[in-house]
Motif scaffolding. Sequence first.
Motif, PDB file in Angstrom:
ATOM      1  N   LEU A  26      52.866  38.773  46.291  1.00  0.00           N
ATOM      2  CA  LEU A  26      50.964  38.619  47.172  1.00  0.00           C
ATOM      3  C   LEU A  26      49.907  37.599  46.190  1.00  0.00           C
ATOM      4  CD1 LEU A  26      50.250  39.718  49.762  1.00  0.00           C
ATOM      5  CD2 LEU A  26      49.412  41.213  48.382  1.00  0.00           C
ATOM      6  N   GLN A  27      49.960  36.680  47.397  1.00  0.00           N
ATOM      7  CA  GLN A  27      49.157  36.204  46.589  1.00  0.00           C
ATOM      8  C   GLN A  27      48.069  35.873  47.782  1.00  0.00           C
ATOM      9  OE1 GLN A  27      51.301  32.104  47.148  1.00  0.00           O
ATOM     10  NE2 GLN A  27      51.461  32.572  44.873  1.00  0.00           N
ATOM     11  N   LEU A  28      46.280  36.329  46.553  1.00  0.00           N
ATOM     12  CA  LEU A  28      44.940  35.893  46.786  1.00  0.00           C
ATOM     13  C   LEU A  28      44.312  34.562  46.548  1.00  0.00           C
ATOM     14  CD1 LEU A  28      46.482  38.808  46.060  1.00  0.00           C
ATOM     15  CD2 LEU A  28      43.880  39.483  47.974  1.00  0.00           C
ATOM     16  N   ALA A  36      38.999  49.194  39.897  1.00  0.00           N
ATOM     17  CA  ALA A  36      39.834  47.834  39.355  1.00  0.00           C
ATOM     18  C   ALA A  36      41.456  47.654  39.288  1.00  0.00           C
ATOM     19  CB  ALA A  36      39.397  46.450  38.820  1.00  0.00           C
ATOM     20  N   THR A  37      41.994  49.203  38.150  1.00  0.00           N
ATOM     21  CA  THR A  37      42.487  48.683  37.991  1.00  0.00           C
ATOM     22  C   THR A  37      43.820  49.892  39.109  1.00  0.00           C
ATOM     23  OG1 THR A  37      42.254  50.707  37.723  1.00  0.00           O
ATOM     24  CG2 THR A  37      42.148  49.629  35.387  1.00  0.00           C
ATOM     25  N   GLN A  38      43.027  50.271  40.314  1.00  0.00           N
ATOM     26  CA  GLN A  38      43.982  50.278  40.985  1.00  0.00           C
ATOM     27  C   GLN A  38      44.444  48.842  41.740  1.00  0.00           C
ATOM     28  OE1 GLN A  38      41.208  52.401  42.847  1.00  0.00           O
ATOM     29  NE2 GLN A  38      42.115  54.414  42.529  1.00  0.00           N
ATOM     30  N   TYR A  39      43.936  47.628  41.753  1.00  0.00           N
ATOM     31  CA  TYR A  39      44.179  46.787  42.488  1.00  0.00           C
ATOM     32  C   TYR A  39      45.391  45.954  41.721  1.00  0.00           C
ATOM     33  CZ  TYR A  39      41.328  48.307  45.751  1.00  0.00           C
ATOM     34  OH  TYR A  39      40.533  49.071  46.469  1.00  0.00           O
ATOM     35  N   HIS A  40      46.331  45.422  41.925  1.00  0.00           N
ATOM     36  CA  HIS A  40      47.516  44.628  40.954  1.00  0.00           C
ATOM     37  C   HIS A  40      47.635  43.153  41.648  1.00  0.00           C
ATOM     38  CE1 HIS A  40      50.075  48.802  42.360  1.00  0.00           C
ATOM     39  NE2 HIS A  40      49.202  48.852  41.670  1.00  0.00           N
ATOM     40  N   PHE A  41      46.856  42.750  42.503  1.00  0.00           N
ATOM     41  CA  PHE A  41      47.262  41.878  42.907  1.00  0.00           C
ATOM     42  C   PHE A  41      45.432  40.803  43.387  1.00  0.00           C
ATOM     43  CE2 PHE A  41      51.495  41.369  43.370  1.00  0.00           C
ATOM     44  CZ  PHE A  41      51.719  42.783  44.228  1.00  0.00           C
ATOM     45  N   GLY A  98      17.836  36.127  49.619  1.00  0.00           N
ATOM     46  CA  GLY A  98      17.044  35.778  50.956  1.00  0.00           C
ATOM     47  C   GLY A  98      18.454  35.289  52.084  1.00  0.00           C
ATOM     48  N   GLY A  99      18.894  34.406  51.174  1.00  0.00           N
ATOM     49  CA  GLY A  99      19.686  33.222  52.132  1.00  0.00           C
ATOM     50  C   GLY A  99      21.240  34.308  52.043  1.00  0.00           C
ATOM     51  N   SER A 100      22.153  33.211  53.079  1.00  0.00           N
ATOM     52  CA  SER A 100      23.741  34.327  53.179  1.00  0.00           C
ATOM     53  C   SER A 100      24.438  32.875  52.579  1.00  0.00           C
ATOM     54  CB  SER A 100      23.445  34.344  54.461  1.00  0.00           C
ATOM     55  OG  SER A 100      23.011  35.317  55.304  1.00  0.00           O
ATOM     56  N   LEU A 101      25.543  33.893  52.568  1.00  0.00           N
ATOM     57  CA  LEU A 101      27.342  33.178  52.722  1.00  0.00           C
ATOM     58  C   LEU A 101      27.937  34.113  52.959  1.00  0.00           C
ATOM     59  CD1 LEU A 101      26.924  31.999  48.219  1.00  0.00           C
ATOM     60  CD2 LEU A 101      27.107  30.474  50.591  1.00  0.00           C
ATOM     61  N   ARG A 102      29.520  33.434  53.149  1.00  0.00           N
ATOM     62  CA  ARG A 102      30.302  34.210  53.273  1.00  0.00           C
ATOM     63  C   ARG A 102      31.202  33.843  53.093  1.00  0.00           C
ATOM     64  NH1 ARG A 102      33.905  33.576  59.262  1.00  0.00           N
ATOM     65  NH2 ARG A 102      34.096  32.050  58.423  1.00  0.00           N
ATOM     66  N   LEU A 103      32.108  34.786  52.056  1.00  0.00           N
ATOM     67  CA  LEU A 103      33.482  34.601  50.778  1.00  0.00           C
ATOM     68  C   LEU A 103      34.525  34.509  51.862  1.00  0.00           C
ATOM     69  CD1 LEU A 103      32.294  36.381  47.327  1.00  0.00           C
ATOM     70  CD2 LEU A 103      31.683  33.821  49.369  1.00  0.00           C
ATOM     71  N   SER A 104      35.334  33.842  51.356  1.00  0.00           N
ATOM     72  CA  SER A 104      36.512  34.178  52.475  1.00  0.00           C
ATOM     73  C   SER A 104      37.981  34.646  51.402  1.00  0.00           C
ATOM     74  CB  SER A 104      37.172  32.856  53.505  1.00  0.00           C
ATOM     75  OG  SER A 104      36.552  32.150  54.194  1.00  0.00           O
ATOM     76  N   CYS A 105      39.057  35.734  52.410  1.00  0.00           N
ATOM     77  CA  CYS A 105      40.432  35.619  50.684  1.00  0.00           C
ATOM     78  C   CYS A 105      41.430  35.475  51.658  1.00  0.00           C
ATOM     79  CB  CYS A 105      39.647  37.133  50.712  1.00  0.00           C
ATOM     80  SG  CYS A 105      41.384  37.996  50.027  1.00  0.00           S
ATOM     81  N   ALA A 106      41.817  34.854  51.060  1.00  0.00           N
ATOM     82  CA  ALA A 106      42.897  33.816  52.361  1.00  0.00           C
ATOM     83  C   ALA A 106      44.914  34.740  51.500  1.00  0.00           C
ATOM     84  CB  ALA A 106      43.282  32.373  52.089  1.00  0.00           C
ATOM     85  N   VAL A 107      45.348  35.079  52.585  1.00  0.00           N
ATOM     86  CA  VAL A 107      46.477  36.034  51.688  1.00  0.00           C
ATOM     87  C   VAL A 107      48.004  35.467  52.130  1.00  0.00           C
ATOM     88  CG1 VAL A 107      47.159  38.002  51.334  1.00  0.00           C
ATOM     89  CG2 VAL A 107      44.487  38.339  51.909  1.00  0.00           C
ATOM     90  N   SER A 108      48.822  35.644  51.751  1.00  0.00           N
ATOM     91  CA  SER A 108      49.673  35.152  51.570  1.00  0.00           C
ATOM     92  C   SER A 108      51.034  35.914  50.434  1.00  0.00           C
ATOM     93  CB  SER A 108      50.703  33.767  51.426  1.00  0.00           C
ATOM     94  OG  SER A 108      49.992  32.886  50.832  1.00  0.00           O
ATOM     95  N   GLY A 109      52.366  35.873  51.032  1.00  0.00           N
ATOM     96  CA  GLY A 109      53.269  36.485  50.695  1.00  0.00           C
ATOM     97  C   GLY A 109      54.333  37.800  50.993  1.00  0.00           C
ATOM     98  N   SER A 110      52.745  38.440  52.195  1.00  0.00           N
ATOM     99  CA  SER A 110      53.133  39.508  52.772  1.00  0.00           C
ATOM    100  C   SER A 110      52.463  40.187  53.603  1.00  0.00           C
ATOM    101  CB  SER A 110      53.369  40.826  51.420  1.00  0.00           C
ATOM    102  OG  SER A 110      53.379  41.812  52.282  1.00  0.00           O
ATOM    103  N   SER A 111      52.790  40.893  54.516  1.00  0.00           N
ATOM    104  CA  SER A 111      52.097  41.490  55.607  1.00  0.00           C
ATOM    105  C   SER A 111      50.936  42.443  55.347  1.00  0.00           C
ATOM    106  CB  SER A 111      53.100  42.142  56.517  1.00  0.00           C
ATOM    107  OG  SER A 111      51.475  43.017  57.100  1.00  0.00           O
TER     108      SER A 111
END
Length: 122
Positions: free
Chosen positions: A1-3, A106-111, A14-27
């Motif tokens: 799995l890649q992120l 954070a230790t629960q997350y593998h990728f 006061g401003g805004s941003l949108r972050l994206s996380c594209a995931v590949s390698g598995s559903s």
Amino acid sequence: LQLVESGGGLVQPGGSLRLSCAVSGSSLDDYVIGWFRQAPGKEREGISLIFIRENGTYYRDSVRGRFFISRDVGKDTVYLQMNSLKREDTAVYYCAAGPWGSSWYATQYHFWGQGTQVTVST
């Protein structure tokens, strides 16, 4: 799995941003996707989670009502819409994937993605 995260940058308070996380390698269906952040000299903290299968979303008090997590099913991408940004939101933001049942630790997350810098400043 890649992120892979994207969308960070410099924004005024006061401003805004949108972050994206594209995931590949598995559903994504069997994962929890978390957004974490780490400010200089501080521990990495989880700020928002999405349980993909149930589409359940969760937020830390520090961002609730300002940040919104969502998923684009067709693109296998998870977003973090950040509004009303404050200077204290300045940090490196990471997305991470963990098994169903993962929560704020954070230790629960593998990728992990590589991180994207968000700076809130005038």
